[in-house]
Structure formats: structure tokens, C-alpha cells
Design a protein around this motif. Structure first.
Motif, PDB file in Angstrom:
ATOM      1  N   UNK A  50      73.105  66.214  24.280  1.00 36.73           N
ATOM      2  CA  UNK A  50      73.676  65.908  25.587  1.00 36.73           C
ATOM      3  C   UNK A  50      75.081  66.468  25.720  1.00 36.73           C
ATOM      4  N   UNK A  51      75.865  66.382  24.656  1.00 34.16           N
ATOM      5  CA  UNK A  51      77.235  66.896  24.724  1.00 34.16           C
ATOM      6  C   UNK A  51      77.249  68.403  24.929  1.00 34.16           C
ATOM      7  N   UNK A  52      76.327  69.124  24.287  1.00 29.03           N
ATOM      8  CA  UNK A  52      76.255  70.566  24.474  1.00 29.03           C
ATOM      9  C   UNK A  52      75.899  70.916  25.920  1.00 29.03           C
ATOM     10  N   UNK A  53      74.948  70.191  26.486  1.00 26.84           N
ATOM     11  CA  UNK A  53      74.569  70.446  27.874  1.00 26.84           C
ATOM     12  C   UNK A  53      75.713  70.125  28.828  1.00 26.84           C
TER      13      UNK A  53
ATOM     14  N   UNK B 265      66.730  72.646  38.219  1.00 29.08           N
ATOM     15  CA  UNK B 265      66.084  72.399  36.934  1.00 29.08           C
ATOM     16  C   UNK B 265      67.116  72.063  35.857  1.00 29.08           C
ATOM     17  N   UNK B 266      68.249  72.772  35.860  1.00 29.49           N
ATOM     18  CA  UNK B 266      69.288  72.494  34.868  1.00 29.49           C
ATOM     19  C   UNK B 266      69.912  71.124  35.102  1.00 29.49           C
ATOM     20  N   UNK B 267      70.163  70.791  36.369  1.00 31.32           N
ATOM     21  CA  UNK B 267      70.719  69.476  36.670  1.00 31.32           C
ATOM     22  C   UNK B 267      69.767  68.359  36.256  1.00 31.32           C
ATOM     23  N   UNK B 268      68.476  68.529  36.554  1.00 30.95           N
ATOM     24  CA  UNK B 268      67.501  67.493  36.225  1.00 30.95           C
ATOM     25  C   UNK B 268      67.389  67.305  34.719  1.00 30.95           C
ATOM     26  N   UNK B 269      67.485  68.398  33.952  1.00 31.64           N
ATOM     27  CA  UNK B 269      67.431  68.280  32.500  1.00 31.64           C
ATOM     28  C   UNK B 269      68.594  67.439  31.985  1.00 31.64           C
ATOM     29  N   UNK B 270      69.784  67.684  32.506  1.00 30.37           N
ATOM     30  CA  UNK B 270      70.948  66.906  32.083  1.00 30.37           C
ATOM     31  C   UNK B 270      70.787  65.437  32.461  1.00 30.37           C
ATOM     32  N   UNK B 271      70.322  65.151  33.669  1.00 31.58           N
ATOM     33  CA  UNK B 271      70.136  63.773  34.095  1.00 31.58           C
ATOM     34  C   UNK B 271      69.070  63.072  33.265  1.00 31.58           C
ATOM     35  N   UNK B 272      67.994  63.794  32.886  1.00 34.40           N
ATOM     36  CA  UNK B 272      66.971  63.202  32.019  1.00 34.40           C
ATOM     37  C   UNK B 272      67.550  62.856  30.655  1.00 34.40           C
ATOM     38  N   UNK B 273      68.394  63.749  30.130  1.00 27.73           N
ATOM     39  CA  UNK B 273      69.013  63.485  28.829  1.00 27.73           C
ATOM     40  C   UNK B 273      69.951  62.283  28.915  1.00 27.73           C
ATOM     41  N   UNK B 274      70.708  62.184  30.007  1.00 32.27           N
ATOM     42  CA  UNK B 274      71.594  61.029  30.170  1.00 32.27           C
ATOM     43  C   UNK B 274      70.783  59.741  30.247  1.00 32.27           C
ATOM     44  N   UNK B 275      69.679  59.779  30.974  1.00 34.12           N
ATOM     45  CA  UNK B 275      68.839  58.593  31.106  1.00 34.12           C
ATOM     46  C   UNK B 275      68.283  58.168  29.745  1.00 34.12           C
ATOM     47  N   UNK B 276      67.794  59.122  28.961  1.00 34.85           N
ATOM     48  CA  UNK B 276      67.267  58.792  27.629  1.00 34.85           C
ATOM     49  C   UNK B 276      68.369  58.275  26.713  1.00 34.85           C
ATOM     50  N   UNK B 277      69.533  58.875  26.816  1.00 30.61           N
ATOM     51  CA  UNK B 277      70.658  58.439  25.987  1.00 30.61           C
ATOM     52  C   UNK B 277      71.019  56.986  26.283  1.00 30.61           C
ATOM     53  N   UNK B 278      71.117  56.653  27.571  1.00 33.09           N
ATOM     54  CA  UNK B 278      71.447  55.278  27.963  1.00 33.09           C
ATOM     55  C   UNK B 278      70.315  54.326  27.603  1.00 33.09           C
TER      56      UNK B 278
ATOM     57  N   UNK C 242      69.001  55.012  10.717  1.00 39.99           N
ATOM     58  CA  UNK C 242      68.760  55.938   9.616  1.00 39.99           C
ATOM     59  C   UNK C 242      68.251  57.290  10.107  1.00 39.99           C
ATOM     60  N   UNK C 243      67.517  57.289  11.163  1.00 34.52           N
ATOM     61  CA  UNK C 243      67.024  58.555  11.717  1.00 34.52           C
ATOM     62  C   UNK C 243      68.054  59.226  12.627  1.00 34.52           C
ATOM     63  N   UNK C 244      69.138  58.524  12.878  1.00 36.01           N
ATOM     64  CA  UNK C 244      70.216  59.071  13.714  1.00 36.01           C
ATOM     65  C   UNK C 244      69.700  59.537  15.074  1.00 36.01           C
ATOM     66  N   UNK C 245      68.817  58.758  15.646  1.00 39.48           N
ATOM     67  CA  UNK C 245      68.248  59.166  16.928  1.00 39.48           C
ATOM     68  C   UNK C 245      69.320  59.222  18.014  1.00 39.48           C
ATOM     69  N   UNK C 246      70.199  58.221  18.041  1.00 36.35           N
ATOM     70  CA  UNK C 246      71.242  58.218  19.059  1.00 36.35           C
ATOM     71  C   UNK C 246      72.190  59.392  18.875  1.00 36.35           C
TER      72      UNK C 246
ATOM     73  N   UNK D 200      81.319  52.182  27.697  1.00 37.82           N
ATOM     74  CA  UNK D 200      82.306  53.265  27.571  1.00 37.82           C
ATOM     75  C   UNK D 200      81.596  54.616  27.455  1.00 37.82           C
ATOM     76  N   UNK D 201      80.530  54.658  26.662  1.00 35.31           N
ATOM     77  CA  UNK D 201      79.784  55.903  26.521  1.00 35.31           C
ATOM     78  C   UNK D 201      79.178  56.363  27.834  1.00 35.31           C
ATOM     79  N   UNK D 202      78.627  55.425  28.591  1.00 30.93           N
ATOM     80  CA  UNK D 202      78.041  55.769  29.891  1.00 30.93           C
ATOM     81  C   UNK D 202      79.127  56.249  30.857  1.00 30.93           C
ATOM     82  N   UNK D 203      80.284  55.601  30.832  1.00 28.17           N
ATOM     83  CA  UNK D 203      81.387  56.024  31.705  1.00 28.17           C
ATOM     84  C   UNK D 203      81.800  57.459  31.408  1.00 28.17           C
TER      85      UNK D 203
END
Length: 303
Positions: free
Chosen positions: A60-63, A198-211, A49-53, A232-235
Motif C-alpha cells: 500500500x505504501x508503494x502505491x 483502475x489505478x484509483x480503484x486498486x489503491x482504494x481496494x488495498x486501503x480497504x483490505x488494510x483497514x 508471524x506471517x506479517x500479513x499486516x 492513526x494508520x487510517x488517518x
């Protein structure tokens, strides 16, 4: 028919899948564990309901779009620079053959130097890529890329000093030789200016949280079906990051890097055809360096 073959070739190209397979297996096990535990820990519907994912996925897609575009721009700029190098060397070879009233051997020496510059530039850029990756691979060329350029200017200065070439013809040739140094500097800028950590680490942190949170959001509604969906999403997400990382350094020897060997071979064939060089022109130049005049180069009489 060629279009269909390319589509099938891309569809059944799984090199990236095998590279990400261990991570996808670990994510699948984590998703299965989350599916078993999620109903007893929290209400998955509340997360939906909160659409967290969805919220994390949009950010993440924008980054990733920015990351992929930035990496591809670097790859494409490198390809444009090497295309410019091919064109400049061809034009310089034509002008050297038709405009320079010098001995044919000296024209061939000039052509060998242009071929040598392309190979020196390739080895120089690959050495930078190897140093950034922490590997010390040996390089085939022992000379820096500017050494053939200096030798070319020394030849041009000698021709001008001996009144073998008029200033106008030399000025036309100088435009292409000067472009070699410009291409070298632009390629070095690409190699030595990566995307910030810093930009790379931000993207990797977002991927980690997403997974980390995606299986908990999908488990209540999908059950164990969330395992393949998460995999599939992780791939897709990690695949884009891996491809962007490869595109960011376009001068290496990897599958996604620029075909520098093939471009150098194109340059060699073009120069040999235009200036009637023997097939072993580059080898002869490497074995016996040119005896050109040293000292300051004076081309002020060109104008």
C-alpha cells in the motif's frame, strides 16, 4: 521566527482531520469489536508471524507513493505553466511598450487582451473542473480563451498591413502570443487527463483490505490499544489519498488548488504598470469588445 510560525501553522492545521473524522470513528468501533472477538475466533499471533499486516502495508505504501507523486507532478506542472504565463505576459507587455511604434491606445488594447486571456483561461479551467465533479457552476467570462488570442493576432496583422510595425518586432511579440495557446493546451491536458480509474480503484481496494485486517493482527498483542493505532494508520493512509485527489485537479477553487485569482491579479497589475493602463482596464475590455479586423490572419511577412 517565520519558520517556527509555519511549523506551528502546519502542526495545528486540522481541516483534513475533520473531513476524515466520521471514517475514523467507524474504524475505531470496528477495531474495538475486532479486539473483543479476535481471541475467540483465531490466533492473532499466527497472523503476526506471517506479517500479513506488514505485507499489505508495504504494498500500500508503494502505491500511495506513486499516487502522491503523480498527483503532485500535475499540481506542480500547472503552477509552472501559470508562472510561464505571468512571465510571457510581462515580456510581451515590455516589448509592446518599447518596440511597437503604434498608438498608445492600441498598445493598451493589446494589454487588455492579455489580461482578458488570463481570466478566460482561469474560468475555462475551473469550468472543466466543475464539470468533472458534476457541478455546473456559472463562469464569469463569456469568451473562450482562444478569442483574445485571435484578437491579438488580428491587431498584429493590422499593424503589419499598415506598416506600423516591422517584421522583426512583430516576430519577437509573436513568440509570446504563440506561447499563450501552448499554455492553454498544456493546462487542458492536465485537466482532461486524470489518473486512470483502475489505478484509483486498486489503491482504494488495498486501503480497504488494510483497514479490514489490521485490527485482527494487532488485537492479540495490543488489546484495546489497537483502536488508536488503527485510527492513526487510517488517518495517514486515507489522508494521503485525499490530498492526492485534491492535487490531481489543481485548477479548482479548493484549499489545495492553485491560487489562480491571485495570479490573475498579479498579471493585471503588471500589465497596468508597464502599459499605463487605467485600473479598470479589464472591465472596460469586457464591456466594449475590441473592434479588430476579422478574417484570415497573415503574418508571413514576419520572416
Amino acid at each position: 521566527m517565520a519558520v517556527h510560525s509555519q511549523l506551528f501553522k502546519g502542526l495545528f492545521h486540522f481541516s483534513l482531520l475533520w473531513r476524515l473524522a466520521p471514517i475514523m470513528v467507524m474504524v475505531g468501533l470496528y477495531s474495538a469489536a475486532a479486539t473483543m472477538v479476535a481471541p475467540a475466533v483465531t490466533s492473532g499471533k499466527a497472523l503476526l508471524e506471517t506479517n500479513s499486516a506488514l505485507f499489505v502495508g508495504v504494498i500500500l505504501s508503494l502505491l500511495l507513493v506513486f499516487r502522491t507523486n503523480s498527483a503532485y507532478d500535475r499540481w506542480w506542472e500547472g503552477r509552472r505553466l501559470w508562472g510561464q504565463l505571468v512571465n510571457d505576459i510581462r515580456n510581451a507587455s515590455v516589448k509592446a511598450d518599447r518596440l511597437l511604434d503604434v498608438d498608445s491606445e492600441e498598445r493598451q488594447q493589446f494589454g487588455r487582451l492579455m489580461i482578458e486571456f488570463a481570466h478566460c483561461l482561469k474560468d475555462h479551467l475551473r469550468q472543466i473542473s466543475d464539470e468533472k465533479e458534476g457541478s455546473a457552476a456559472p463562469v464569469a467570462s463569456q469568451r473562450r480563451p482562444m478569442a483574445p488570442v485571435l484578437d491579438m493576432y488580428a491587431l498584429m496583422a493590422r499593424w503589419r498591413k499598415q506598416d506600423q510595425v516591422d517584421g522583426f518586432s512583430l516576430l519577437m511579440l509573436d513568440a509570446h502570443v504563440r506561447s499563450f495557446a501552448d499554455i492553454l493546451g498544456a493546462c487542458e491536458r492536465i485537466s482532461l487527463s486524470p489518473i486512470t480509474l483502475a489505478h484509483k480503484s486498486m489503491i482504494l481496494h488495498m486501503i480497504f483490505l488494510y483497514v479490514l485486517f489490521l485490527p485482527w493482527a494487532l488485537a492479540p498483542s495490543l488489546g484495546y490499544w489497537d483502536v488508536p493505532f488503527v485510527a492513526i494508520g487510517v488517518y495517514m493512509v486515507l489522508g494521503l489519498e485525499v490530498v492526492a485527489e485534491a492535487k490531481e485537479h489543481p485548477f479548482g477553487t479548493g484549499e489545495e488548488d492553485l491560487p489562480l485569482d491571485r495570479l490573475c491579479e498579479t498579471i493585471r497589475r503588471s500589465v497596468e504598470e508597464i502599459l499605463n493602463l487605467p485600473p479598470s482596464g479589464l472591465a472596460a475590455a469586457a464591456a466594449a469588445p475590441l473592434a479588430v479586423q476579422k478574417g484570415p490572419v497573415n503574418l508571413t511577412d514576419q520572416t
